[in-house]
Design an enzyme around this catalytic site. Structure first.
Site, PDB file in Angstrom:
ATOM      1  N   ARG A   1       0.844  -1.176   0.085  1.00  0.00           N
ATOM      2  CA  ARG A   1      -0.043  -0.029   0.064  1.00  0.00           C
ATOM      3  C   ARG A   1       1.097   1.305   0.040  1.00  0.00           C
ATOM      4  O   ARG A   1       1.961   1.197   0.513  1.00  0.00           O
ATOM      5  CB  ARG A   1      -0.762   0.102   1.248  1.00  0.00           C
ATOM      6  CG  ARG A   1      -2.065  -1.082   1.239  1.00  0.00           C
ATOM      7  CD  ARG A   1      -3.137  -0.480   0.374  1.00  0.00           C
ATOM      8  NE  ARG A   1      -4.416  -1.244   0.342  1.00  0.00           N
ATOM      9  CZ  ARG A   1      -4.649  -2.460  -0.440  1.00  0.00           C
ATOM     10  NH1 ARG A   1      -3.592  -2.478  -1.094  1.00  0.00           N
ATOM     11  NH2 ARG A   1      -5.787  -3.096  -0.267  1.00  0.00           N
TER      12      ARG A   1
ATOM     13  N   GLU B   1      -3.794   7.334  -4.830  1.00  0.00           N
ATOM     14  CA  GLU B   1      -4.211   6.680  -6.167  1.00  0.00           C
ATOM     15  C   GLU B   1      -5.553   7.401  -6.505  1.00  0.00           C
ATOM     16  O   GLU B   1      -6.304   7.640  -6.016  1.00  0.00           O
ATOM     17  CB  GLU B   1      -4.229   5.175  -6.029  1.00  0.00           C
ATOM     18  CG  GLU B   1      -2.891   4.668  -5.727  1.00  0.00           C
ATOM     19  CD  GLU B   1      -3.134   3.113  -5.371  1.00  0.00           C
ATOM     20  OE1 GLU B   1      -4.048   2.499  -5.960  1.00  0.00           O
ATOM     21  OE2 GLU B   1      -2.154   2.407  -5.014  1.00  0.00           O
TER      22      GLU B   1
ATOM     23  N   HIS C   1      -1.235   0.018  -9.869  1.00  0.00           N
ATOM     24  CA  HIS C   1      -2.012  -0.942  -8.947  1.00  0.00           C
ATOM     25  C   HIS C   1      -2.348  -2.252  -9.696  1.00  0.00           C
ATOM     26  O   HIS C   1      -3.693  -2.424  -9.808  1.00  0.00           O
ATOM     27  CB  HIS C   1      -3.093  -0.176  -8.045  1.00  0.00           C
ATOM     28  CG  HIS C   1      -3.709  -0.891  -6.946  1.00  0.00           C
ATOM     29  ND1 HIS C   1      -3.991  -0.040  -5.767  1.00  0.00           N
ATOM     30  CD2 HIS C   1      -3.322  -2.334  -6.588  1.00  0.00           C
ATOM     31  CE1 HIS C   1      -4.222  -1.096  -4.831  1.00  0.00           C
ATOM     32  NE2 HIS C   1      -3.884  -2.386  -5.414  1.00  0.00           N
TER      33      HIS C   1
END
Ligand code: 8YV
Length: 307
Positions: free
Chosen positions: A234, A263, A281
């Protein structure tokens, strides 16, 4: 019965998109609503029994509070760091994840990011496409074989990364809060010590308050100008401004980043750096795994309908 409503065909609030075929199957089986705003949500809130959200997307507590009949949060992922699990339990809301379905693909991407950033694969692709080869050879990369791989988090994904690194002839060590009994890898109780030891530090630990900012300036400086950082965990785990500063100023050799603090925003300063590999991601983003994850999500919703 405790007087709870019979849940026949739960209305489903979809926050995280599923692959098109899975979304069509979901819509065939359940009444679905897309989240556009809390105001729009209130119109259908009474009937919503389930929410589909993502590992990276999470679930805003206000949405949980706006859905009085919510019984299930189906996470299209494994990360629950952005879901208030205590509040969900207090409200009697079950939380399902796709645990066990995406480990190999995330570990594959971590290995890919290591290979890319250490050997300069993406940078060299740009070099050739720009015609630079006509003017001379590109800079040398760093070998993978024989290098020291430090892994932060040794769950199923971390173990997969360790196996892949070992297969590439790397020496493996790890850091977790508690030593993993029976592990054949060297344990470091101190993440800074592991960062000093390794040539490349890979982050494979859960997000959330307990790990927020764990990879700070001290850890980044311990990896150093010849070392690399790979993050498939993360963005919150890393002090992102410190990471950017270290990459810009040569205090960190390079980074392979699949996740970011905010993000889909990525720090502008990273976009022009040749020693950084950026991914959107993509850890679990393969056709096979996302289909399996979606099937798992739909099965969880079907289970609710049958309950
Ligand atoms: C998400 C992830 O599943 O699993 C997780 O927690 O971060 C990802 O694999 C993906 O972004 C879909 O939400």
């Amino acid at each position: 019965h405790d007087g709870a409503p019979d849940i026949l065909v739960p209305d489903v609030l979809v926050i995280e998109s599923l692959p098109p075929a899975a979304q069509a199957e979901l819509e065939r089986r359940h009444a679905t609503h897309r989240f556009t705003s809390l105001k729009a949500l209130h119109a259908v809130a009474e009937g919503i029994r389930a929410v589909v959200t993502g590992g990276g997307t999470g679930l805003d507590p206000a949405i949980m509070g706006a859905l009085p009949g919510l019984r299930l949060i189906a996470v299209n992922g494994v990360g629950t760091d952005r879901i208030d699990l205590v509040e969900a339990e207090r409200r009697g809301i079950a939380v399902s994840t796709t645990r066990g379905l995406l480990d190999a693909d995330v570990a594959d991407l971590a290995m890919g990011l290591m290979l890319d950033v250490m050997r300069g694969i993406s940078a060299n692709d740009r070099f050739v496409r720009a015609g630079e080869w006509l003017k001379g050879g590109p800079p040398l990369g760093d070998a993978i074989t024989g290098k020291k791989l430090g892994i932060v988090g040794l769950g199923a994904i971390g173990e997969g990364i360790a196996r892949r690194g070992a297969a590439f002839g790397m020496r493996i060590a790890y850091h977790t809060r508690r030593e993993k009994p029976g592990s054949s890898y060297t344990y470091y109780s101190d993440i800074v010590a592991l960062a000093h030891w390794c040539d490349v530090l890979v982050l494979a630990l859960p997000g959330g308050p307990a790990t927020s900012g764990l990879v700070n300036r001290a850890v980044i400086d311990a990896i150093g100008p010849q070392g690399y950082l790979v993050n498939v965990a993360r963005g919150s785990v890393v002090d992102e401004p410190e990471l950017v500063d270290a990459l810009k100023n040569g205090r960190l050799g390079g980074a392979g980043l699949d996740v970011f603090a905010h993000e889909p925003q990525v720090p502008e300063a990273l976009l022009g750096l040749e020693n950084v590999v950026l991914q959107a991601h993509r850890g679990s983003a393969t056709k096979e795994v996302r289909a399996a994850m979606a099937a798992h999500v739909i099965a969880a919703l079907d289970g609710l309908a049958g309950s």
